[in-house]
Scaffold this active site. Structure first.
Site, PDB file in Angstrom:
ATOM      1  N   HIS A 134       0.810  -1.068   0.113  1.00 23.44           N
ATOM      2  CA  HIS A 134       0.109   0.135   0.124  1.00 23.44           C
ATOM      3  C   HIS A 134       0.867   1.370  -0.028  1.00 23.44           C
ATOM      4  CE1 HIS A 134      -3.610   2.594   0.639  1.00 23.44           C
ATOM      5  NE2 HIS A 134      -2.706   3.287   1.421  1.00 23.44           N
ATOM      6  N   CYS A 135       0.826   2.159  -1.075  1.00 22.36           N
ATOM      7  CA  CYS A 135       1.679   3.157  -1.231  1.00 22.36           C
ATOM      8  C   CYS A 135       1.180   4.490  -0.557  1.00 22.36           C
ATOM      9  CB  CYS A 135       2.092   3.422  -2.688  1.00 22.36           C
ATOM     10  SG  CYS A 135       2.901   4.858  -3.108  1.00 22.36           S
ATOM     11  N   GLU A 136       1.754   4.692   0.409  1.00 26.41           N
ATOM     12  CA  GLU A 136       1.322   6.009   1.160  1.00 26.41           C
ATOM     13  C   GLU A 136       1.183   7.422   0.318  1.00 26.41           C
ATOM     14  OE1 GLU A 136      -0.269   5.870   4.009  1.00 26.41           O
ATOM     15  OE2 GLU A 136       0.052   4.113   4.498  1.00 26.41           O
ATOM     16  N   ASN A 139      -1.582   6.978  -1.792  1.00 26.90           N
ATOM     17  CA  ASN A 139      -2.908   6.778  -0.877  1.00 26.90           C
ATOM     18  C   ASN A 139      -3.548   5.388  -1.649  1.00 26.90           C
ATOM     19  OD1 ASN A 139      -4.153   6.832   1.377  1.00 26.90           O
ATOM     20  ND2 ASN A 139      -5.303   8.335   0.729  1.00 26.90           N
TER      21      ASN A 139
END
Ligand SMILES: [Zn+2]
Ligand SMILES: [Zn+2]
Length: 268
Positions: A134-136, A139
């Site tokens: 999950h890429c912050e 998002n």
């Protein structure tokens, strides 16, 4: 695990798209400020005194970076199931991948069996096929459907940052060391742009290189290690060339692919 033993749960909704868009918006704003400073000072000076190729190349790379950033942020990463809970039990609890058996886990939140390398992302509250992470910044999850767009984003961002870094360095070299101009606001701003872009390019290069190694080795995910019976070989590894061809050229696949799980055969 048998789904009949699972009590039906109320499915949580994914956060609203406006909430999920706050992270990408902040990242884009930061990139926008740095880009404006770069274009206003070193890039404008180089366009006037050296070549217009600097703003043209910068604009092309920046546009490509922004487009791939937005696409990978808002694209469905490969969510396996959304909507009402899965009706009943899947017919099989295992799949065959290149001749190797994989016993599927049961996700009690989505109420589906998970194929190899799928994972339930708590942030998105959904199971994502070939979940990478999950890429912050985006998002959003990076999974089967948006992985190659994410790769292209990393490549374009790295190229853009390297251009910003080298152009800024060249501007400082020409104005301070060759023309002997006094150190002023444009030079100070250029130093800030250089430091920021250097920090970013190191980070992005580490991510890009780790993804290149991952694809070359045929690993389906950087965070999930699917366990296969009986010999635990990696059935996704078809050799470096085929691994790359698969990642870059295979079809993106349909959205919400839960029905494919019931066939019992999970292809690459
Ligand atoms: Zn799930
Ligand atoms: Zn996620």
């Amino acid at each position: 695990m048998d789904s009949d033993n699972e009590k039906p749960r109320k499915k949580k909704r994914r956060p609203h798209w406006i909430v999920r868009g706050l992270g990408p918006s902040f990242t884009a704003c930061m990139g926008f400020v740095i880009s404006v400073l770069y274009i206003t000072f070193p890039c404008a000076w180089l366009a006037t005194h050296v070549s217009v190729a600097y703003p043209v190349a910068s604009a092309m790379l920046l546009t490509g970076t922004l487009v791939t950033f937005l696409v990978s942020s808002f694209m469905d990463p490969g969510i396996l199931h959304q909507g009402p809970p899965w009706p009943g039990t899947a017919e099989v609890a295992y799949v065959i991948v290149n001749g190797q058996r994989y016993d599927m886990d049961w996700c009690s939140r989505c109420e589906i069996y998970l194929p190899p390398a799928a994972w339930h992302c708590r942030r998105c509250n959904a199971c994502v096929d070939r979940f990478d992470h999950h890429c912050e910044w985006l998002n959003n999850c990076v999974g089967r459907r948006n992985y190659r767009v994410f790769l292209l984003f990393l490549l374009l961002l790295t190229s853009y940052l390297l251009l910003v870094l080298s152009s800024s360095l060249f501007y400082l070299f020409l104005t301070l060391l060759t023309l002997h101009q006094p150190f002023s606001l444009p030079h100070a701003t250029t130093v800030v742009v250089m430091v920021t872009s250097l920090a970013c390019v190191v980070l992005v290069l580490v991510i890009l290189i780790s993804n290149i190694k991952l694809i070359s080795n045929g690993e389906p995910s950087s965070t999930i290690e699917p366990y296969f019976e009986p010999d635990d070989k990696n059935p996704f590894d078809q050799g470096c060339w085929k691994n790359w061809t698969h990642v870059l050229c295979s079809p993106t696949g349909p959205r919400y692919t839960t029905s494919l799980i019931q066939t019992g055969i999970w292809g690459l």
